[in-house]
Enzyme design. Structure first.
Site, short mmCIF file in Angstrom:
data_model
loop_
_atom_site.label_atom_id
_atom_site.label_comp_id
_atom_site.label_asym_id
_atom_site.label_seq_id
_atom_site.Cartn_x
_atom_site.Cartn_y
_atom_site.Cartn_z
N LEU A 19 0.89 -1.33 0.21
CA LEU A 19 -0.01 0.05 -0.02
C LEU A 19 0.84 1.33 -0.06
O LEU A 19 0.69 2.33 -0.62
CB LEU A 19 -0.71 0.03 1.12
CG LEU A 19 -2.00 1.20 1.29
CD1 LEU A 19 -2.69 1.27 0.16
CD2 LEU A 19 -2.66 1.08 2.65
N HIS A 696 11.23 22.26 11.35
CA HIS A 696 10.26 21.13 10.32
C HIS A 696 9.89 21.55 9.06
O HIS A 696 9.19 21.06 8.29
CB HIS A 696 8.94 20.74 11.42
CG HIS A 696 9.55 20.34 12.54
ND1 HIS A 696 9.66 20.97 13.82
CD2 HIS A 696 9.87 18.92 12.93
CE1 HIS A 696 10.11 20.26 14.91
NE2 HIS A 696 10.13 18.99 14.45
#
Ligand code: GLN
Ligand code: ZN
Length: 758
Positions: A19, A696
């Site tokens: 997946l 981030h």
């Protein structure tokens, strides 16, 4: 379907991460959505068949998701944030999950105390919701076409509300009246599928401390859902902790069954009387859904017998403790693993056979020849694990039993003065959190060495070259306390695990973390010891390249524990203590080698917190104890830093202080100084490095921005107490981003120091 055993849910990423692969291809526009759907259908069919073949009675549908079940639920209810309006189908779905060029992704956060992350639904009182049961219905039919009658998994309305957020900051439970009718409608639709359909409604929110006003919603909720269709039998499923408060209410509703976790929620035993009285089915979670150890079948049957002293055997259904989502798929692909260790393990597929065997033994059904053999080999494997010298190390046990020095000498106030004299750093000292960008070259060198393509000398040279670059950059940039950059580390836990005795690694032990992302946690199977120093050569090499102070970099015991699969034959606090001793030796070796500052990262300290408040003191007790133990060898003049990857300290600030690190760096860049006010309010004594910019994001912060951030910090903490650093390690960033960002950070500090006349 035999109604005797029960799997709460099955992992979906695929045993070879099929997946993941197809999703990432689709996102990269290398394939179309039809291909994604095809792979998804193949996986679902394969997973249903695995369960059917193993003889599982209750098999789930709708446990599958292309990204996340909370996201699926939001879509099902039509809870689509305004910024995604206009999009449809898969485009909408993946935009909500991952963002697109016009809209940022929805927030993601940890699912209870697991490492699985769900998408946080965004609700607003003005929204109008509408049901789309398509996925739920289709999954059931898809399974039926495969010859499997499933129970349908749903995330319960109260858990959905409890985990969502209101964009106007209000109470999500106020929307109960809007959401419940959609669930009733859903149950009605499900009721048209068959004369009898089982629906598992997951309400893990019930295992947290529950407020009376939320508790009061349980009865109206489940009365209404049970009355929505005569054909539907509802099972309320809870896991990860006990749910005694909610269970006491549920027994007075028409639900057909209640699922309780007897492994991570011992207190659930207290609910047995009430369940027995109600005559409801008990879905007894007794097979661990969160670890990789072979079940001890005799012990589990004994546990079930204990339950059966209160609840009639005919009302007990033998279940996994939680969804198997949190375990890897199958041992089939573990070709390199040591045979003895492998024999102690069991992943999701193997757990199915265990579950089936447990229920046969418990219900006294006759065993086939193969099952008799499986039981014998299960007993042998457990015996081998109990007795193996690989697990039980006398020396380690003796050492942990006779620890006399639990913490370092000297109180903070004394130590910090000695350190200032010895280290001579200025107020607003600049440093970084440890790692520098992991370039393709660095990754390749590590990989080539692992695969034997390059020899050790070539590998060491590649790492040293990189360390040289890091040191040269930091000196040129004007940073004050340097780091070596961590090029030799693939991961901050795995790196240490690989060098510790008692640790094992898998080839294919992938567990879904979020979306298509998986992690492969190492596992602790035996007593932990450190055969030799783990970081000293790298750090002393780096120190030899500079006259500035080189900070040594270690991972703390609590984080190592929280990011591993942990043996289940010893309390976590004991395992943690063993790791702490190994780190303690490393700290000592580093300081003997001339390293003056050592950072012991506790990035996962907070995520280890128990779900129930009642259990927090015990956790804090040993977690703090073991951090202190890990640095107990540090001399007064050796400065100990720690780093934590989050900013919400308000409720744990005293605990953080009690860890007694001389300096802590934390993530606060995204929240201004709001969260930092706590430091000023309660009076925090040690030095702090609140991240001044967000690593981030690829964005480069300007000098002005960082100056402004430092000004804000100075409003809550005096300059003498402040360090200036980014908010986390830089390994995921590119040098083009890191260099200007750090240069700006250093410039900002110069400006502020001048302003302060320092
Ligand atoms: N020292 C580690 C690094 O810089 C810390 C990582 C983390 O906090 N997650 O990469
Ligand atoms: Zn961090």
């Amino acid at each position: 379907m035999s109604h005797k055993n029960y799997v709460i849910g099955f992992p979906r990423i695929g045993e070879q991460r099929e997946l993941k692969k197809v999703l990432e291809k689709y996102w990269a526009k290398e394939t179309d959505f039809a291909e994604v759907k095809k792979v998804a259908s193949e996986l679902k069919a394969r997973h249903w068949h695995y369960q059917k073949e193993a003889g599982i009675g209750f098999i789930a549908s709708n446990d599958f998701s292309l990204y996340d079940n909370m996201l699926d639920t939001a879509v099902m209810l039509g809870a689509i944030p305004e910024r995604f309006k206009g999009l449809q189908n898969e485009e909408l779905y993946f935009a909500m999950a991952r963002g697109n060029k016009d809209a940022v992704a929805m927030e993601m956060t940890k699912w209870f105390n697991t490492n699985y992350h769900y998408i946080v639904p965004e609700l607003h009182p003005n929204d109008s919701y509408a049901l789309d049961a398509g996925k739920v219905i289709n999954d059931y039919k898809e399974a039926q076409a495969q010859g499997v009658t499933t129970k349908i998994n749903l995330i319960g309305p109260l858990t959905f509300l409890g985990l969502s957020k209101r964009t106007d900051r209000g109470d999500t439970y106020e929307l109960f009246g809007k959401i419940l009718p959609l669930y009733e409608q859903l149950i009605k639709e499900i009721g048209t599928l068959d004369e009898e359909v089982f629906v598992q409604i997951d309400e893990p929110i019930f295992v947290k401390d529950i407020e009376p006003k939320h508790l009061s919603l349980i009865k109206p909720c489940y009365d209404a859902l049970c009355n929505a269709s005569d054909n539907v039998k509802i099972i309320v499923s809870t896991y990860f902790e006990h749910a005694v408060e909610a269970t006491a209410v549920l027994v007075h509703t028409p639900v057909w069954g209640i699922g309780l976790d007897f492994l991570y929620g011992e207190k659930n035993f207290e609910s047995l009387e009430a369940i027995a009285h109600s005559g409801k089915k008990l879905i007894a979670g007794v097979l661990d859904g969160r670890n990789i150890w072979k079940n001890d079948i005799d012990a589990t049957v004994a546990l079930l017998e204990k339950i059966a002293q209160v609840v009639n055997t005919s009302n007990i259904i033998v279940s996994t403790s939680s969804s198997l989502l949190h375990t890897p798929f199958t041992l089939k692909y573990e070709e390199k693993m040591d045979a003895e260790v492998k024999n102690w393990l069991s992943y999701a597929v193997e757990k199915l056979d265990e579950l089936s065997l447990i229920s046969k033994c418990f219900f006294g059904e006759s065993l086939s020849e193969a099952e008799t053999a499986a039981l014998a080999s299960n007993r042998a494997a457990n015996k081998s694990r109990r007795n193996s010298v690989r697990i039980h190390d006398k020396a380690v046990q003796e050492r942990t039993a006779t620890i006399s020095k639990w913490e370092r000498e000297g109180v903070y106030e004394e130590r910090i003065n000695i350190q200032h004299d010895a280290l001579k750093y200025q107020p607003l000292a600049t440093t970084t959190i440890g790692s520098f960008p992991q370039t393709p070259k660095v990754r390749k060198a590590r990989r080539d060495f692992k695969q034997g393509i390059i020899d050790e000398a070539a590998y060491v040279k590649a790492m040293r070259d990189y360390i040289d670059e890091c040191v040269a950059f930091q000196e040129a940039c004007g940073l004050e306390i340097l780091v070596h950059g961590e090029p030799e580390r693939n991961d901050m836990v795995e790196y240490f695990g690989e060098q510790l005795k008692g640790y094992g690694f898998s080839q294919n032990g992938w567990v879904q973390s979020y979306g298509s992302r998986c992690v492969k946690p190492p596992f602790i199977y035996g007593d932990i010891s450190r055969p030799k120093p783990m970081t000293v050569e790298w750090i002393t090499y780096a120190q030899s390249k500079t006259d500035k102070i080189m900070k040594g970099m270690l991972t703390g015991p609590v984080t190592i524990l929280n990011w591993s699969f942990v043996r289940d034959d010893l309390p976590r606090s004991e395992v943690s203590k063993q790791i702490a001793l190994a780190i303690c030796d490393e700290v000592n070796d580093l300081q003997h080698a001339g390293i003056k500052i050592i950072q012991v990262d506790e990035a996962a300290f907070k995520e280890g917190y128990p779900l129930r408040n009642a259990n927090i003191p015990e956790y804090e007790n040993w977690a703090v104890r073991d951090f202190k133990l890990a640095v107990s060898s540090a001399r007064k003049e050796t400065q100990i830093h720690t780093h934590m990857c989050y900013s919400e300290f308000n409720d744990i600030i005293r605990t953080i202080e009690a860890m007694d690190a001389d300096v802590i760096s934390i993530e606060t860049a995204r929240s201004g100084n709001e969260l930092l006010k706590i430091f000023a309010e309660v009076g925090y004594k040690q030095e702090v490095g609140p991240g001044v910019y967000d690593i981030h994001s690829p964005r480069i912060p300007s000098v002005e921005e960082i100056v402004a951030q430092i000004h804000k910090l100075l409003e809550v903490l005096p300059k003498e107490q402040l360090w200036i650093n980014p908010d986390c390690g830089l390994k995921t960033r590119k040098w083009e981003e890191v260099k200007p960002s750090l240069e700006n950070m250093v410039k900002a500090v110069q400006i502020v120091r001048e302003e302060l006349g320092a």
